[in-house]
Each structure stands twice: as structure tokens, then as C-alpha cells.
Design a protein around this motif. Structure first.
Motif, PDB file in Angstrom:
ATOM      1  N   UNK A 160       0.823  -1.207   0.000  1.00 54.30           N
ATOM      2  CA  UNK A 160       0.000   0.000   0.000  1.00 54.30           C
ATOM      3  C   UNK A 160       0.857   1.257   0.000  1.00 54.30           C
ATOM      4  N   UNK A 161       1.909   1.244   0.799  1.00 51.43           N
ATOM      5  CA  UNK A 161       2.803   2.410   0.842  1.00 51.43           C
ATOM      6  C   UNK A 161       3.398   2.710  -0.536  1.00 51.43           C
ATOM      7  N   UNK A 162       3.843   1.657  -1.218  1.00 50.71           N
ATOM      8  CA  UNK A 162       4.452   1.829  -2.543  1.00 50.71           C
ATOM      9  C   UNK A 162       3.423   2.364  -3.538  1.00 50.71           C
ATOM     10  N   UNK A 163       2.242   1.752  -3.555  1.00 56.91           N
ATOM     11  CA  UNK A 163       1.187   2.180  -4.488  1.00 56.91           C
ATOM     12  C   UNK A 163       0.757   3.620  -4.218  1.00 56.91           C
ATOM     13  N   UNK A 164       0.642   3.985  -2.946  1.00 54.45           N
ATOM     14  CA  UNK A 164       0.243   5.350  -2.577  1.00 54.45           C
ATOM     15  C   UNK A 164       1.316   6.357  -2.989  1.00 54.45           C
ATOM     16  N   UNK A 165       2.577   6.016  -2.753  1.00 52.52           N
ATOM     17  CA  UNK A 165       3.673   6.912  -3.113  1.00 52.52           C
ATOM     18  C   UNK A 165       3.730   7.163  -4.618  1.00 52.52           C
ATOM     19  N   UNK A 166       3.647   6.087  -5.403  1.00 52.88           N
ATOM     20  CA  UNK A 166       3.722   6.224  -6.855  1.00 52.88           C
ATOM     21  C   UNK A 166       2.529   6.996  -7.405  1.00 52.88           C
ATOM     22  N   UNK A 167       1.358   6.756  -6.826  1.00 49.21           N
ATOM     23  CA  UNK A 167       0.165   7.508  -7.235  1.00 49.21           C
ATOM     24  C   UNK A 167       0.323   8.987  -6.915  1.00 49.21           C
ATOM     25  N   UNK A 215       0.550  20.613  -8.686  1.00 46.73           N
ATOM     26  CA  UNK A 215       1.671  20.697  -7.740  1.00 46.73           C
ATOM     27  C   UNK A 215       1.233  20.480  -6.291  1.00 46.73           C
ATOM     28  N   UNK A 216       2.009  19.666  -5.564  1.00 45.43           N
ATOM     29  CA  UNK A 216       1.822  19.399  -4.136  1.00 45.43           C
ATOM     30  C   UNK A 216       0.515  18.663  -3.802  1.00 45.43           C
ATOM     31  N   UNK A 217      -0.236  18.281  -4.822  1.00 45.18           N
ATOM     32  CA  UNK A 217      -1.468  17.524  -4.540  1.00 45.18           C
ATOM     33  C   UNK A 217      -1.150  16.126  -4.027  1.00 45.18           C
ATOM     34  N   UNK A 218       0.035  15.632  -4.369  1.00 48.77           N
ATOM     35  CA  UNK A 218       0.418  14.285  -3.969  1.00 48.77           C
ATOM     36  C   UNK A 218       0.504  14.106  -2.472  1.00 48.77           C
ATOM     37  N   UNK A 219       0.941  15.161  -1.757  1.00 44.22           N
ATOM     38  CA  UNK A 219       1.059  15.076  -0.299  1.00 44.22           C
ATOM     39  C   UNK A 219      -0.313  14.882   0.347  1.00 44.22           C
ATOM     40  N   UNK A 220      -1.301  15.634  -0.140  1.00 45.12           N
ATOM     41  CA  UNK A 220      -2.667  15.490   0.378  1.00 45.12           C
ATOM     42  C   UNK A 220      -3.235  14.129   0.012  1.00 45.12           C
ATOM     43  N   UNK A 221      -2.950  13.673  -1.205  1.00 43.58           N
ATOM     44  CA  UNK A 221      -3.448  12.363  -1.635  1.00 43.58           C
ATOM     45  C   UNK A 221      -2.855  11.248  -0.781  1.00 43.58           C
ATOM     46  N   UNK A 222      -1.550  11.365  -0.468  1.00 40.93           N
ATOM     47  CA  UNK A 222      -0.905  10.337   0.350  1.00 40.93           C
ATOM     48  C   UNK A 222      -1.588  10.195   1.698  1.00 40.93           C
ATOM     49  N   UNK A 223      -1.822  11.341   2.350  1.00 42.14           N
ATOM     50  CA  UNK A 223      -2.453  11.311   3.673  1.00 42.14           C
ATOM     51  C   UNK A 223      -3.888  10.801   3.585  1.00 42.14           C
ATOM     52  N   UNK A 253       8.846   6.901 -16.151  1.00 47.10           N
ATOM     53  CA  UNK A 253       8.718   5.922 -15.076  1.00 47.10           C
ATOM     54  C   UNK A 253       7.565   6.287 -14.147  1.00 47.10           C
ATOM     55  N   UNK A 254       7.475   7.563 -13.766  1.00 43.80           N
ATOM     56  CA  UNK A 254       6.399   8.020 -12.878  1.00 43.80           C
ATOM     57  C   UNK A 254       5.042   7.871 -13.550  1.00 43.80           C
ATOM     58  N   UNK A 255       4.952   8.233 -14.818  1.00 41.92           N
ATOM     59  CA  UNK A 255       3.673   8.154 -15.534  1.00 41.92           C
ATOM     60  C   UNK A 255       3.199   6.698 -15.628  1.00 41.92           C
ATOM     61  N   UNK A 256       4.097   5.802 -16.034  1.00 38.53           N
ATOM     62  CA  UNK A 256       3.720   4.398 -16.227  1.00 38.53           C
ATOM     63  C   UNK A 256       3.377   3.734 -14.897  1.00 38.53           C
ATOM     64  N   UNK A 257       4.311   3.772 -13.942  1.00 37.20           N
ATOM     65  CA  UNK A 257       4.083   3.093 -12.665  1.00 37.20           C
ATOM     66  C   UNK A 257       3.064   3.837 -11.797  1.00 37.20           C
ATOM     67  N   UNK A 258       3.002   5.147 -11.947  1.00 39.16           N
ATOM     68  CA  UNK A 258       2.011   5.915 -11.199  1.00 39.16           C
ATOM     69  C   UNK A 258       0.602   5.621 -11.670  1.00 39.16           C
ATOM     70  N   UNK A 259       0.416   5.540 -12.987  1.00 41.30           N
ATOM     71  CA  UNK A 259      -0.909   5.229 -13.540  1.00 41.30           C
ATOM     72  C   UNK A 259      -1.342   3.813 -13.159  1.00 41.30           C
ATOM     73  N   UNK A 282      -0.325   2.176 -10.507  1.00 46.08           N
ATOM     74  CA  UNK A 282      -0.610   2.202  -9.067  1.00 46.08           C
ATOM     75  C   UNK A 282      -1.970   2.831  -8.789  1.00 46.08           C
ATOM     76  N   UNK A 283      -2.306   3.883  -9.529  1.00 46.65           N
ATOM     77  CA  UNK A 283      -3.593   4.554  -9.373  1.00 46.65           C
ATOM     78  C   UNK A 283      -4.751   3.582  -9.624  1.00 46.65           C
ATOM     79  N   UNK A 284      -4.595   2.717 -10.622  1.00 45.46           N
ATOM     80  CA  UNK A 284      -5.636   1.735 -10.945  1.00 45.46           C
ATOM     81  C   UNK A 284      -5.600   0.539  -9.999  1.00 45.46           C
ATOM     82  N   UNK A 285      -4.406   0.167  -9.570  1.00 46.95           N
ATOM     83  CA  UNK A 285      -4.239  -1.042  -8.763  1.00 46.95           C
ATOM     84  C   UNK A 285      -4.592  -0.830  -7.301  1.00 46.95           C
ATOM     85  N   UNK A 286      -4.391   0.387  -6.788  1.00 43.26           N
ATOM     86  CA  UNK A 286      -4.587   0.660  -5.362  1.00 43.26           C
ATOM     87  C   UNK A 286      -5.991   0.276  -4.861  1.00 43.26           C
TER      88      UNK A 286
END
Length: 321
Positions: free
Chosen positions: A82-89, A98-106, A302-308, A310-314
Motif C-alpha cells: 500500500x505504501x508503494x502504491x500510494x507513493x507512486x500515485x 503541484x503538491x497535490x500528492x502530499x494530500x493524496x498520500x495522507x 517511469x512516474x507516468x507508467x508506474x504511477x498510472x 498504481x492509481x488503478x491497482x490501489x
């Protein structure tokens, strides 16, 4: 200006700046230079690009492990997956907002691991503080190793030694005065600065309270060593940068690191910053641009591929929760 307009500008302006810088980079080069840059990018050695991407993936895994070291003293231990999927997303969403990722992580940590938002967000702030300290250490190391070159570069642009010493002395005098003013002032901005400083100190000292503090330090050092290494291996993809030393590349690494915060994911500005830094050491603009673009494209891809993914897999990974 209302809050919705401010939020819209914070999202639109960095993207607009990035697009403008790409346009500027394109039209500030000749057709022959663009052809050479594209040639370098198309013919980049995929082995070294792959090593760089692999190191990037390892830093995300290490971050996911390190995140749990901050959460454990609070009584939580999310699953590593979960930590990995959340981080990549989170990194994926930062490319758009910008900075939306920090709010999404929490938020995601609250949704999937039942960690209260404020506690999860607190660990993210602490993590950012530690990374800022590491970046400043790298900046100091780069300046120490390349003092003569950097100092010569600054002198050529009108910065003299007397001026620098004056700034340093003024800062030494001003700092305690500012500290006393902030401590006693009731002004809103002073209170805000006071809370920020408390958070910085709290984040730093929280490391010494965790059970696995040395493991945390190890992963922090590994992450930043890997950051430099994934930058260093890209030198083998451009002929003119192959013989650059690690200390020379550190200067370009620092320039790129600061550029990443100027636009979404460093779009547009990252290759310019890296190329400008490499030019200090005699690297041509064509080779410098190629180096910067190869580094930026590989890591962003790398971020686009693995992030996308992770977004679907989470949500699928947590469908039974």
C-alpha cells in the motif's frame, strides 16, 4: 482574489511556465542543434537509462519502507504494498497538480490503512523536512568540491567576495534579531513562521524518538545516494559527458533538483537548468540539453507508467477492506 482563483493559478501557472520554457528551448536552438539533440535522445544507451530507472524504482521502495518507520511510533504499520502504491500515485498526481500528492498520500493512508489524516500528513511533512536537509547537504558538498569553478562562475556574473561576505555578516546579525522579533510578535505571519520553525525542529528531533532510527538514517542515505547515482549513470548516454567527474555532475544534479520545484515535475525547466550547470564545465549546449532531456524523459516516463498502474491497482488491491 478568492481562494478558488488562487488554487487555479497555482495549478495553471507552473504548467504554463513549463510549456513556455519548452517553446523557448525549441526556438532558441538551430535546426541542426535540434537534430543533434533528438539524435542523442533516440540513440541513448537503453542499458544506462534502464539502470537509472531501476534506481528510481528502488528509491520509491526505500521511501515506502522509511515511511513506516515514521508511522510506527504513532501505532500504525501500513502494508508495504500500500505504501508503494500510494507513493507512486502521489508522484503521478504531482505531475498534474503541484503538491497535490502530499494530500493524496495522507488521504489514501486514511482510506486504506485507517491512519488519521493529520497524523499521516504530519509524517509526510517530517519526511519533506528531512529531504530538504539532505538537499542542503548535497548543495554544500557540491560547493565544497567545486568551489573554484562555482566561485569563478559567480564572479563572472558580477558577484564579488566583498559582497558575499557582507551578505553573510548581515545574515548573522539579522538572524538573532529576527528570532527575537518572531518570538515576541503576535503578528499573523510571525505566528505562522513560528509554527513552521516548530514543525521543522519537531520533524528533525522526531527521528531520535523512533525505534528504528538507524534504519531510517540508512534508507535516507540510500535514497539520496541513489538519486545521485541515477543522475550519474545518464552521463554514459551522451559522448561529451562521459568523462565528467562525480563532483561536476553534483553541481548539475543540484541545479536540476531546484528546477524540479519550479514547474510540475520540472517540465521545461529541468533540461535548461541541467544544461546551464554542465556548461560551467565546458559541455556544449547540445550535449547538455540532451543529457537533461534524457534524464527528465526517463524518470517522468517511469512516474507516468508506474504511477498510472498504481492509481488503478490501489483500489483493487484493497477491494476487500
Amino acid at each position: 482574489m478568492n481562494s478558488s482563483t488562487k488554487k487555479a493559478l497555482k495549478t495553471i501557472l507552473p504548467i504554463a511556465l513549463g510549456v513556455f520554457l519548452i517553446w523557448y528551448s525549441y526556438f532558441s536552438t538551430t535546426e541542426e542543434e535540434r537534430r543533434q539533440i533528438i539524435h542523442y535522445i533516440k540513440n541513448a544507451d537503453l542499458f544506462w537509462v534502464g539502470i537509472s530507472i531501476l534506481l528510481g524504482i528502488m528509491t520509491h521502495i526505500s521511501r515506502a519502507i522509511r515511511w513506516n518507520y515514521l508511522l510506527q511510533p504513532l501505532g500504525y504499520k501500513p502494508s508495504l504494498v500500500n505504501n508503494i502504491l500510494i507513493l507512486l500515485t502521489a508522484y503521478f498526481t504531482n505531475l498534474g497538480i503541484p503538491r497535490s500528492g502530499e494530500l493524496l498520500r495522507a488521504t489514501a493512508l486514511t482510506t486504506y490503512e485507517n491512519v488519521p489524516f493529520e497524523k499521516g500528513f504530519g509524517t509526510i511533512v517530517t519526511e519533506r523536512i528531512i529531504d530538504l536537509i539532505m538537499l542542503l547537504l548535497v548543495v554544500g558538498l557540491a560547493f565544497f568540491l567545486q568551489t573554484d569553478i562555482i566561485w569563478g562562475f559567480l564572479k563572472d556574473r558580477g558577484l564579488n567576495f566583498t559582497y558575499l561576505i557582507t551578505i553573510m555578516i548581515s545574515g548573522i546579525i539579522a538572524f538573532p534579531l529576527l528570532f527575537l522579533f518572531v518570538k515576541k510578535s503576535k503578528h499573523p505571519w510571525a505566528q505562522k513562521l513560528k509554527r513552521l520553525l516548530r514543525g521543522l525542529l519537531g520533524g528533525i528531533f522526531s527521528i531520535f524518538k523512533m525505534q528504528k532510527k538507524w534504519a531510517f538514517v540508512f534508507h535516507t542515505l540510500f535514497i539520496w545516494t541513489a538519486y545521485v547515482a541515477m543522475f550519474w549513470v545518464i552521463k554514459f548516454t551522451v559522448l561529451e559527458t562521459v568523462d565528467l567527474s562525480i563532483s561536476q555532475l553534483l553541481v548539475a544534479f543540484v541545479a536540476g533538483a531546484f528546477a524540479m520545484s519550479a514547474t510540475n515535475g520540472g517540465i521545461g525547466i529541468y533540461p535548461i537548468a541541467v544544461s546551464s550547470a554542465l556548461a560551467i564545465f565546458g559541455v556544449s549546449s547540445v550535449s547538455g540539453d540532451a543529457f537533461g532531456w534524457i534524464m527528465w524523459i526517463s524518470q517522468t516516463l517511469m512516474i507516468v507508467v508506474f504511477g498510472a498502474i498504481s492509481f488503478l491497482l490501489l483500489p483493487l488491491w484493497n477491494r476487500n477492506k
